[in-house]
Design a protein around this motif. Structure first.
Motif, PDB file in Angstrom:
ATOM      1  N   SER A 129      29.738  38.406  45.201  1.00 45.14           N
ATOM      2  CA  SER A 129      29.713  39.732  44.574  1.00 45.14           C
ATOM      3  C   SER A 129      30.353  40.765  45.509  1.00 45.14           C
ATOM      4  CB  SER A 129      28.274  40.141  44.257  1.00 45.14           C
ATOM      5  OG  SER A 129      27.501  40.182  45.441  1.00 45.14           O
ATOM      6  N   ASN A 130      30.797  41.881  44.931  1.00 44.22           N
ATOM      7  CA  ASN A 130      31.465  42.909  45.719  1.00 44.22           C
ATOM      8  C   ASN A 130      31.085  44.295  45.230  1.00 44.22           C
ATOM      9  OD1 ASN A 130      33.460  42.049  47.848  1.00 44.22           O
ATOM     10  ND2 ASN A 130      34.095  40.685  46.170  1.00 44.22           N
ATOM     11  N   ASP A 131      31.033  45.220  46.167  1.00 43.90           N
ATOM     12  CA  ASP A 131      30.820  46.622  45.808  1.00 43.90           C
ATOM     13  C   ASP A 131      32.143  47.236  45.359  1.00 43.90           C
ATOM     14  OD1 ASP A 131      28.334  46.111  46.798  1.00 43.90           O
ATOM     15  OD2 ASP A 131      28.602  47.256  48.662  1.00 43.90           O
ATOM     16  N   CYS A 132      32.041  48.268  44.576  1.00 43.28           N
ATOM     17  CA  CYS A 132      33.224  49.060  44.213  1.00 43.28           C
ATOM     18  C   CYS A 132      32.812  50.523  44.271  1.00 43.28           C
ATOM     19  CB  CYS A 132      33.733  48.701  42.824  1.00 43.28           C
ATOM     20  SG  CYS A 132      35.245  49.602  42.382  1.00 43.28           S
ATOM     21  N   LYS A 133      33.340  51.229  45.272  1.00 45.05           N
ATOM     22  CA  LYS A 133      32.960  52.621  45.474  1.00 45.05           C
ATOM     23  C   LYS A 133      34.207  53.497  45.544  1.00 45.05           C
ATOM     24  CE  LYS A 133      28.578  51.676  47.793  1.00 45.05           C
ATOM     25  NZ  LYS A 133      27.647  52.094  48.856  1.00 45.05           N
ATOM     26  N   VAL A 134      34.258  54.460  44.656  1.00 39.02           N
ATOM     27  CA  VAL A 134      35.339  55.440  44.663  1.00 39.02           C
ATOM     28  C   VAL A 134      34.683  56.810  44.545  1.00 39.02           C
ATOM     29  CG1 VAL A 134      37.539  56.134  43.680  1.00 39.02           C
ATOM     30  CG2 VAL A 134      36.775  53.767  43.396  1.00 39.02           C
ATOM     31  N   ASP A 135      34.756  57.582  45.610  1.00 36.66           N
ATOM     32  CA  ASP A 135      34.063  58.872  45.573  1.00 36.66           C
ATOM     33  C   ASP A 135      34.879  59.916  44.822  1.00 36.66           C
ATOM     34  OD1 ASP A 135      36.023  59.887  47.332  1.00 36.66           O
ATOM     35  OD2 ASP A 135      34.879  59.231  49.078  1.00 36.66           O
ATOM     36  N   LYS A 136      34.321  61.077  44.733  1.00 40.76           N
ATOM     37  CA  LYS A 136      34.923  62.159  43.943  1.00 40.76           C
ATOM     38  C   LYS A 136      36.310  62.538  44.442  1.00 40.76           C
ATOM     39  CE  LYS A 136      33.874  66.833  42.293  1.00 40.76           C
ATOM     40  NZ  LYS A 136      32.892  67.940  42.318  1.00 40.76           N
ATOM     41  N   ASP A 137      36.527  62.477  45.748  1.00 43.16           N
ATOM     42  CA  ASP A 137      37.774  62.943  46.340  1.00 43.16           C
ATOM     43  C   ASP A 137      38.881  61.885  46.332  1.00 43.16           C
ATOM     44  OD1 ASP A 137      36.622  65.403  46.893  1.00 43.16           O
ATOM     45  OD2 ASP A 137      35.791  64.675  48.801  1.00 43.16           O
ATOM     46  N   ASN A 138      38.541  60.674  46.018  1.00 39.01           N
ATOM     47  CA  ASN A 138      39.550  59.611  45.986  1.00 39.01           C
ATOM     48  C   ASN A 138      39.900  59.248  44.542  1.00 39.01           C
ATOM     49  OD1 ASN A 138      40.084  59.127  48.717  1.00 39.01           O
ATOM     50  ND2 ASN A 138      38.192  57.949  48.945  1.00 39.01           N
ATOM     51  N   ASN A 139      41.181  58.984  44.334  1.00 38.99           N
ATOM     52  CA  ASN A 139      41.644  58.571  43.013  1.00 38.99           C
ATOM     53  C   ASN A 139      42.012  57.101  42.957  1.00 38.99           C
ATOM     54  OD1 ASN A 139      41.560  61.293  42.061  1.00 38.99           O
ATOM     55  ND2 ASN A 139      43.541  61.675  43.048  1.00 38.99           N
ATOM     56  N   ILE A 140      42.585  56.600  44.068  1.00 41.80           N
ATOM     57  CA  ILE A 140      43.203  55.269  44.041  1.00 41.80           C
ATOM     58  C   ILE A 140      42.628  54.381  45.130  1.00 41.80           C
ATOM     59  CG2 ILE A 140      45.379  54.002  44.283  1.00 41.80           C
ATOM     60  CD1 ILE A 140      46.795  56.595  43.343  1.00 41.80           C
ATOM     61  N   LEU A 141      42.277  53.148  44.736  1.00 39.37           N
ATOM     62  CA  LEU A 141      41.980  52.095  45.708  1.00 39.37           C
ATOM     63  C   LEU A 141      43.218  51.206  45.772  1.00 39.37           C
ATOM     64  CD1 LEU A 141      38.310  50.955  44.936  1.00 39.37           C
ATOM     65  CD2 LEU A 141      39.105  52.602  46.647  1.00 39.37           C
ATOM     66  N   LEU A 142      43.889  51.207  46.942  1.00 37.35           N
ATOM     67  CA  LEU A 142      45.080  50.394  47.141  1.00 37.35           C
ATOM     68  C   LEU A 142      44.634  49.067  47.762  1.00 37.35           C
ATOM     69  CD1 LEU A 142      48.155  50.328  46.903  1.00 37.35           C
ATOM     70  CD2 LEU A 142      48.283  51.307  49.204  1.00 37.35           C
ATOM     71  N   ILE A 143      44.815  47.990  47.023  1.00 42.13           N
ATOM     72  CA  ILE A 143      44.219  46.698  47.399  1.00 42.13           C
ATOM     73  C   ILE A 143      45.297  45.757  47.900  1.00 42.13           C
ATOM     74  CG2 ILE A 143      42.740  44.816  46.616  1.00 42.13           C
ATOM     75  CD1 ILE A 143      42.023  46.587  44.182  1.00 42.13           C
ATOM     76  N   THR A 144      45.110  45.239  49.107  1.00 42.43           N
ATOM     77  CA  THR A 144      45.989  44.207  49.654  1.00 42.43           C
ATOM     78  C   THR A 144      45.175  42.957  49.918  1.00 42.43           C
ATOM     79  OG1 THR A 144      45.659  45.197  51.846  1.00 42.43           O
ATOM     80  CG2 THR A 144      47.677  45.778  50.667  1.00 42.43           C
ATOM     81  N   GLY A 145      45.879  41.848  50.095  1.00 49.08           N
ATOM     82  CA  GLY A 145      45.209  40.580  50.340  1.00 49.08           C
ATOM     83  C   GLY A 145      46.077  39.430  49.892  1.00 49.08           C
ATOM     84  N   PRO A 146      45.781  38.221  50.345  1.00 54.01           N
ATOM     85  CA  PRO A 146      46.601  37.059  49.986  1.00 54.01           C
ATOM     86  C   PRO A 146      46.546  36.789  48.487  1.00 54.01           C
ATOM     87  CG  PRO A 146      45.033  36.530  51.742  1.00 54.01           C
ATOM     88  CD  PRO A 146      44.642  37.850  51.200  1.00 54.01           C
ATOM     89  N   ASN A 147      47.570  36.096  48.005  1.00 57.02           N
ATOM     90  CA  ASN A 147      47.509  35.589  46.641  1.00 57.02           C
ATOM     91  C   ASN A 147      46.331  34.625  46.521  1.00 57.02           C
ATOM     92  OD1 ASN A 147      49.767  36.771  45.295  1.00 57.02           O
ATOM     93  ND2 ASN A 147      51.100  35.521  46.594  1.00 57.02           N
ATOM     94  N   MET A 148      45.717  34.586  45.365  1.00 56.11           N
ATOM     95  CA  MET A 148      44.571  33.713  45.080  1.00 56.11           C
ATOM     96  C   MET A 148      43.296  34.140  45.797  1.00 56.11           C
ATOM     97  SD  MET A 148      46.504  30.019  45.275  1.00 56.11           S
ATOM     98  CE  MET A 148      44.944  29.128  45.223  1.00 56.11           C
ATOM     99  N   SER A 149      43.327  35.289  46.451  1.00 53.32           N
ATOM    100  CA  SER A 149      42.144  35.695  47.211  1.00 53.32           C
ATOM    101  C   SER A 149      41.121  36.434  46.356  1.00 53.32           C
ATOM    102  CB  SER A 149      42.556  36.578  48.389  1.00 53.32           C
ATOM    103  OG  SER A 149      43.173  37.775  47.914  1.00 53.32           O
ATOM    104  N   GLY A 150      41.533  36.884  45.147  1.00 55.46           N
ATOM    105  CA  GLY A 150      40.583  37.532  44.257  1.00 55.46           C
ATOM    106  C   GLY A 150      40.870  38.979  43.937  1.00 55.46           C
ATOM    107  N   LYS A 151      42.096  39.453  44.215  1.00 55.06           N
ATOM    108  CA  LYS A 151      42.420  40.855  43.929  1.00 55.06           C
ATOM    109  C   LYS A 151      42.345  41.141  42.436  1.00 55.06           C
ATOM    110  CE  LYS A 151      46.529  41.038  45.794  1.00 55.06           C
ATOM    111  NZ  LYS A 151      46.683  39.595  46.114  1.00 55.06           N
ATOM    112  N   SER A 152      43.006  40.296  41.640  1.00 54.35           N
ATOM    113  CA  SER A 152      43.021  40.509  40.187  1.00 54.35           C
ATOM    114  C   SER A 152      41.625  40.394  39.604  1.00 54.35           C
ATOM    115  CB  SER A 152      43.953  39.496  39.515  1.00 54.35           C
ATOM    116  OG  SER A 152      45.293  39.695  39.911  1.00 54.35           O
ATOM    117  N   THR A 153      40.851  39.449  40.104  1.00 58.64           N
ATOM    118  CA  THR A 153      39.477  39.281  39.627  1.00 58.64           C
ATOM    119  C   THR A 153      38.658  40.533  39.907  1.00 58.64           C
ATOM    120  OG1 THR A 153      39.553  36.888  39.989  1.00 58.64           O
ATOM    121  CG2 THR A 153      37.373  37.902  39.866  1.00 58.64           C
ATOM    122  N   TYR A 154      38.834  41.103  41.100  1.00 50.13           N
ATOM    123  CA  TYR A 154      38.097  42.304  41.482  1.00 50.13           C
ATOM    124  C   TYR A 154      38.454  43.479  40.567  1.00 50.13           C
ATOM    125  CZ  TYR A 154      36.513  46.203  44.428  1.00 50.13           C
ATOM    126  OH  TYR A 154      35.897  47.356  44.897  1.00 50.13           O
TER     127      TYR A 154
END
Length: 900
Positions: free
Chosen positions: A576-601
Motif C-alpha cells: 500500500s502507498n500514501d498519496c498526499k498533495v497539499d493545498k499549495d502543490n498541484n503536481i506530483l512528478l513521478i519517476t521510477g523504473p518501468n514495471m515498478s508501479g508508477k501507472s498502478t499508483y
C-alpha cells in the motif's frame, strides 16, 4: 414476369424492407426468398432450396418458427436487420392469407440479448442551431436519457461511453461518427405525449424521433418507457470513454470484458437491475456532496447491521428483473412464466421492507417507507396465475382453478372425463332400474347411452329425455342433453382450454398493464438497495474505509490500495502507498523504473476518487479528498488505425482534451507524455504541459516520466513535487520495492528491466557498455556505433558478465565474426580510397598539373585517333575495374602527349 399470388404478396411486402432480411411466415416456418435466401443460407449455414414461383423457380430457405430466435441472433449480431412478417388472418378456402410486418429487429431494438446485467441502447441524434441533441433508451428496461452536445467528438464519446448499439438520424443530416447508423424520414413536428415534460424544443424533437422509430418498427406502446432523464456534464463527474477504458472502470483493456475491471471487483449485486444500476453509478460519479454523503451513510448502516443485511440479500436473490418484466407487459410479450416470477418477486417485497424497518437507521427506514408492497397486484396474481405455468399458453396450466367457472368446467372435463361418464352411467341405472345400461363411445356417434331391447320394455325413453341415435339388432343407443354437454366438454376441452386460457391471459396482462408505473418505481428502489448491499459487502470483505471530503483542495490518502490489483495478489503481497498533495502543490512528478508501479499508483488514486464519489467506501486506511469535477487520463500507448492517427497523435489529442476541458477542480493522470517523439521534442512538450497545468489550470495532477531533466522543475517553481517508486540493486539484480518516496529516482534501471524481460544476453551486454560511454560524457551517441562490440568482447573475456564457459565461448565467437566483418569492410574502403588518390597524383605529375585542360587536336585519319579508337572499341566498361580504367586513361593520355 408473372409470379404466384403468394410470391406476389412477398414481393409487395419486401418492397418496403429492402435493406433487411424478410422473415415471411408460412405455417411453422419463416421462409426467405430470392436474394435474401441466397445470402441468408450462407450466413446461417442452412440449405438453399427452390420453390415454384409461377414463371420460374424461386431460391428459398427457411428456419423453424420455434427456433427462429437463434438464427435472428446470428443476423443481428452481425449487423443485419430482420423484418418479421406474420400471418394476420385465418386461412380461408381459395384466398391467400393476409400477412404484414409486425416487428423490425435491429441491433438497437433487439430484445433477446443474453446479458441482462447491461443495457442495450438505441439512440437518436438531431443537429440543430449549432448543437447535437442526443437521446437514447433501452426498450427492454425503459431506461431513457437525453442531453445536448457541442461537437461530433462529444457525440462519439457518448456513443462509446454508453455502448450505443444503433443511432437513428433523419436523412438529410450526416453524422461523422463510427457507429451503426439508421437514417429515417420523419416529420420534425411530430409530437409525443411522453416528451411533453421536456422544456427544450429541439431536445424534445430528438426524443420524439426516437420514440416514433420504436413505435413504427416494434408496434409497441412507448408510454411504458421511463421519462427521459436530462443530464449534462456538470451533473456528474465527467470522464471520457478513453478515461473509462484506461482506468478499466467497467471493462478490462485486454478484451473489453467485465472480468478484471473495477466493476467486477465491487459487483456483488443479487439482481440484474442492481448490476445495471451499479455500472451506471460507476460511469457517472456524483458531484453533489450531500448526495454522496447520503449514499455513504446508507452503505455504513448496512455494514453495521451484518445479520439483517444478510437477510435482505437472501430475499433479493429471489427478486426477478422487474424492469424487463414491466416492459414486456407493456409490449404484450410477457410469458406466463414471467408473470409467475413477478408474483414470486412481490412475495419477497414485504419481507425486505420489514427487515429495513427493523434497522436502527433513519435513512433505511425512509427507503423502506417508500417501498410499495403492491399487495393488490400480488393478490390478483395469486388467484390468476397457476404455479405450474410455463413459457407459453399452449403448454397449458396458465390460469388457476377458481378464477373462471367455464374454464374450470373444461379442465374438470378434460381431467375427470371417465369419472364423470361413470357417474352418469350409475345415475341412469338407478333412474331407469336397468342394471345393464351403459355409457359408451365410438368415433362416428360419439358418446351414447346403450339400452338392451329387453330393458326398453320397462321404460319410455322419451319421458326420460333420451333421443334415439342408433338402432342395433339387440339394443338401442340414445343421447341426452346432459351427455351432449359432457361430450362437448370432453371432446373439445383441450381446444377450449387453450382458447379460454389465451383469452383470460390477455385480460390478465391488460390488468397488470395499469401497475407498470408502480412496478417501475419499486424496481428502482430495489435496485438501489441491491447496490448499497453490494458496496457494504465489498467494504466489509476487503477492509474499505469511509472517505472524508474537504474544501481545501487537499488529497490525503493513507495506505491506499489499487482495488483491482490487490485482489489479484496474495494477501500479504500488495504494497500500500500514501498519496498526499497539499493545498499549495498541484503536481506530483513521478519517476521510477518501468514495471515498478508508477501507472498502478496513478490509476489507484483515480479509482479511489471514483469509488468515493459514487458513495462507496475506498481501499485505504483513511482518505480525505476534494470533490473532483472531471477526470482525464493518458495512460499507455494506443493507435487509432481506423482514424489514421499514430500513437503520438492520439496522445496529443487526449492531452489537448484534458488541457482544454479541465478546471481547477479536475484530476489529471498523465503517464509519460511525450515519449512518442524524439527525446528533445518529448522533453520540451512534457515540460511545457507541466508548466501550463501548474500555472494556468492549477488542478491536481499525477505525471509520470522517464525524462529526469523534468525533475529539476521542483526547484524552479512552486506547485510541483517530485516523488518516485523505489527500487534497489542486489548483486546486479533489480528488485522492485513498489513503495512511493519523496524526491526523484536516482537512475532509470531501464537495462535491468530489459534483463528481467529476458532479452538476449548479447543485447544487455552491449547496452550496458554503450550506457557507460554515454554516462561518461566524453563521447556522443553517434560516435558509439560499432564500438559496443569491442568492449563487450573484452568484458566477456575477462569474465565480467557471462560466467557460463560454453555460453561465453559461443558469444565471443559470434561477436568476433561481426568485428572481423566490420574490419574487412573498413580496410577495403580505406584501400580503394588510397589507391584512387595515388592514381590522381600520378596523372598530375605526368601532365604537370594541367590534366583538366587537355584537348583532342587530331582528325579522323590521325594515328593517335586510330590508337584511341582501337583501345575503346574493344573495351567492356561493365567489366572494367576502377584501377584498369585509371590505367587505360593514363595510357591514352601518354599517347596524346607524344610529339608535344
Amino acid at each position: 414476369m408473372k409470379y404466384t399470388p403468394m410470391i406476389e404478396q412477398y414481393l409487395k411486402i419486401k418492397k418496403d424492407y429492402q435493406d433487411m432480411f424478410l422473415f415471411y411466415r408460412l405455417g411453422d416456418f419463416y421462409e426467405l426468398f430470392f436474394e435474401d435466401a441466397t445470402r441468408a443460407s450462407k450466413i446461417l449455414e442452412i440449405t438453399l432450396t427452390a420453390r415454384d414461383g409461377g414463371a420460374e423457380k424461386v431460391p428459398m430457405c427457411g428456419v423453424p418458427f420455434h427456433a427462429a430466435a437463434n438464427y435472428i441472433d446470428v443476423l443481428v449480431n452481425n449487423g443485419y436487420k430482420v423484418a418479421i412478417c406474420e400471418q394476420v388472418s385465418e386461412p380461408g378456402q381459395g384466398k391467400i392469407v393476409e400477412r404484414k410486418v409486425v416487428q423490425v429487429i435491429t441491433p438497437g431494438t433487439y430484445m433477446n440479448y443474453k446479458n441482462y446485467d447491461e443495457n442495450n441502447f438505441l439512440a437518436s441524434a438531431y443537429k440543430k442551431d449549432g448543437n447535437i441533441y442526443f437521446a437514447f433508451c433501452d426498450i427492454m428496461t425503459g431506461d431513457s436519457r437525453c442531453t445536448i452536445l457541442k461537437t461530433m467528438d462529444d457525440l462519439q464519446d457518448e456513443i462509446l461511453r454508453n455502448n450505443i448499439k444503433e443511432i437513428i438520424t433523419i436523412k438529410d443530416q450526416e453524422l461523422n461518427v463510427s457507429a451503426y447508423i439508421t437514417k429515417v424520414e420523419v416529420d420534425e413536428n411530430i409530437e409525443k405525449e411522453k416528451t411533453s415534460n421536456l422544456s427544450d424544443s429541439n431536445l424534445r424533437i430528438c426524443c420524439n424521433i426516437l420514440l416514433d422509430y420504436i413505435e413504427k418498427t416494434q408496434n409497441k406502446d412507448v408510454n411504458s418507457l421511463k421519462n427521459f432523464e436530462v443530464y449534462f456534464k456538470d451533473k456528474f463527474v465527467y470522464m471520457t470513454n478513453y478515461s473509462l477504458k484506461n482506468l478499466e472502470v467497467t471493462q478490462n483493456m485486454a478484451n473489453g470484458g467485465k472480468k478484471g475491471s473495477l466493476l467486477s471487483i465491487i459487483d456483488k449485486t443479487s439482481t440484474a437491475a442492481g448490476a445495471r444500476k451499479l455500472k451506471k453509478w460507476l460511469e457517472n460519479p456524483l458531484l453533489n456532496l450531500k448526495e454522496i454523503e447520503h449514499r455513504q451513510e446508507i452503505v455504513g448502516d448496512f455494514v453495521k447491521h451484518y445479520f439483517e443485511k444478510a437477510d435482505v440479500k437472501t430475499n433479493l436473490k429471489e427478486v426477478y428483473d422487474l424492469e424487463r418484466i414491466s416492459t414486456k407487459v407493456s409490449y404484450n410479450i410477457v410469458s406466463p412464466k414471467e408473470l409467475l416470477n413477478l408474483k414470486k418477486t412481490l412475495e419477497k417485497i414485504p419481507s425486505i421492507k420489514n427487515i429495513l424497518l427493523s434497522f436502527n437507521s433513519k435513512k433505511l427506514v425512509e427507503i423502506a417507507n417508500k417501498i410499495d408492497e403492491l399487495e393488490d397486484l400480488h393478490e390478483y396474481l395469486e388467484v390468476t396465475i397457476n404455479e405450474e405455468a410455463g413459457q407459453t399458453v399452449k403448454e397449458g396450466n396458465v390460469i388457476k382453478l377458481g378464477f373462471n367457472s367455464e374454464l374450470d368446467s373444461y379442465k374438470n372435463a378434460s381431467k375427470n372425463g371417465n369419472r364423470i361418464l361413470l357417474e352418469i352411467e350409475e345415475r341412469e341405472k338407478n333412474r331407469t332400474g336397468i342394471k345393464n345400461l351403459k355409457v359408451g363411445y365410438n368415433k362416428i356417434f360419439g358418446y351414447f347411452i346403450e339400452i338392451s331391447k329387453v330393458g326398453l320394455r320397462t321404460i319410455d325413453p322419451t319421458e326420460l329425455g333420451y333421443h334415439r341415435k342408433q338402432t342395433l339388432s339387440n339394443c338401442e343407443r340414445f343421447i341426452s342433453e346432459e351427455l351432449k354437454e359432457v361430450e362437448e366438454h370432453i371432446v373439445n376441452s383441450k381446444a377450449k382450454i387453450e382458447e379460454l386460457e389465451l383469452l383470460l391471459f390477455q385480460e390478465v396482462k391488460m390488468k397488470i398493464h395499469s401497475f407498470i408505473p408502480r412496478l417501475q418505481r419499486v424496481a428502482n428502489i430495489l435496485s438501489d438497495i441491491d447496490v448499497f448491499v453490494s458496496l457494504s459487502d465489498v467494504a466489509e470483505e476487503y477492509s474499505y474505509t469511509k472517505p472524508k471530503f474537504n474544501n481545501d483542495n487537499i488529497i490525503d490518502i493513507i495506505e491506499g490500495r489499487h482495488p483491482i490489483v490487490e485482489r489479484n495478489v496474495s494477501d500479504d503481497g500488495y504494497i500500500s502507498n500514501d498519496c498526499k498533495v497539499d493545498k499549495d502543490n498541484n503536481i506530483l512528478l513521478i519517476t521510477g523504473p518501468n514495471m515498478s508501479g508508477k501507472s498502478t499508483y496513478m490509476r489507484q488514486l483515480a479509482l479511489i476518487v471514483i469509488l468515493a464519489q459514487i458513495g462507496s467506501f475506498v481501499p485505504a486506511t483513511s482518505a480525505n479528498l476534494p470533490i473532483f469535477d472531471k477526470i482525464f487520463t493518458r495512460i499507455g500507448a494506443s493507435d487509432d488505425l481506423a482514424g489514421g492517427k499514430s500513437t503520438f497523435m492520439v496522445e496529443m489529442i487526449e492531452a489537448k482534451n484534458a488541457l482544454v476541458e479541465s478546471t481547477a477542480n479536475s484530476l489529471l493522470i498523465f503517464d509519460e507524455i511525450g515519449r512518442g517523439t524524439s527525446t528533445y521534442d518529448g522533453i520540451a512538450l512534457a515540460q511545457s504541459i507541466l508548466e501550463y497545468i501548474n500555472e494556468k489550470i492549477k488542478c491536481k495532477t499525477l505525471f509520470s516520466t522517464h525524462y529526469h531533466e523534468l525533475t529539476k522543475l521542483e526547484n524552479r517553481m512552486s506547485g510541483i513535487k517530485n516523488i518516485h517508486v523505489s527500487a534497489k540493486e542486489d548483486h546486479g539484480k533489480l528488485i522492485f520495492l513498489y513503495k512511493i518516496n519523496d524526491g526523484p529516482i536516482e537512475k532509470s534501471y531501464g537495462i535491468h528491466v530489459a534483463q528481467l524481460a529476458h532479452l538476449p544476453e548479447e543485447v544487455i551486454v552491449v547496452a550496458n557498455n554503450i550506457l557507460k560511454e554515454l554516462e561518461s560524457g566524453n563521447i556522443g551517441s553517434g560516435d558509439l556505433i560499432g564500438k559496443g562490440y569491442y568492449e563487450a568482447i573484452e568484458n566477456i573475456r575477462e569474465n565480467q558478465v557471462v560466467k557460463d564457459e560454453a555460453n561465453q565461448k559461443q558469444l565471443v565467437q559470434h561477436l568476433e565474426k561481426k568485428v572481423q566483418k566490420e574490419l574487412e569492410e573498413k580496410l577495403r574502403l580505406e584501400y580503394e580510397e588510397k589507391l584512387q588518390k595515388e592514381l590522381e597524383n600520378k596523372v598530375k605529375e605526368k601532365t604537370n598539373g594541367n590534366y583538366k585542360k587537355l584537348q583532342l587536336d587530331f582528325d579522323n585519319n590521325d594515328e593517335k585517333f586510330e590508337f584511341i579508337k582501337e583501345k575503346l572499341t574493344g573495351l567492356n566498361f561493365l567489366e572494367t575495374t576502377p584501377i584498369e580504367a585509371f590505367n587505360l586513361l593514363y595510357e591514352l593520355q601518354q599517347k596524346l602527349n607524344e610529339g608535344r
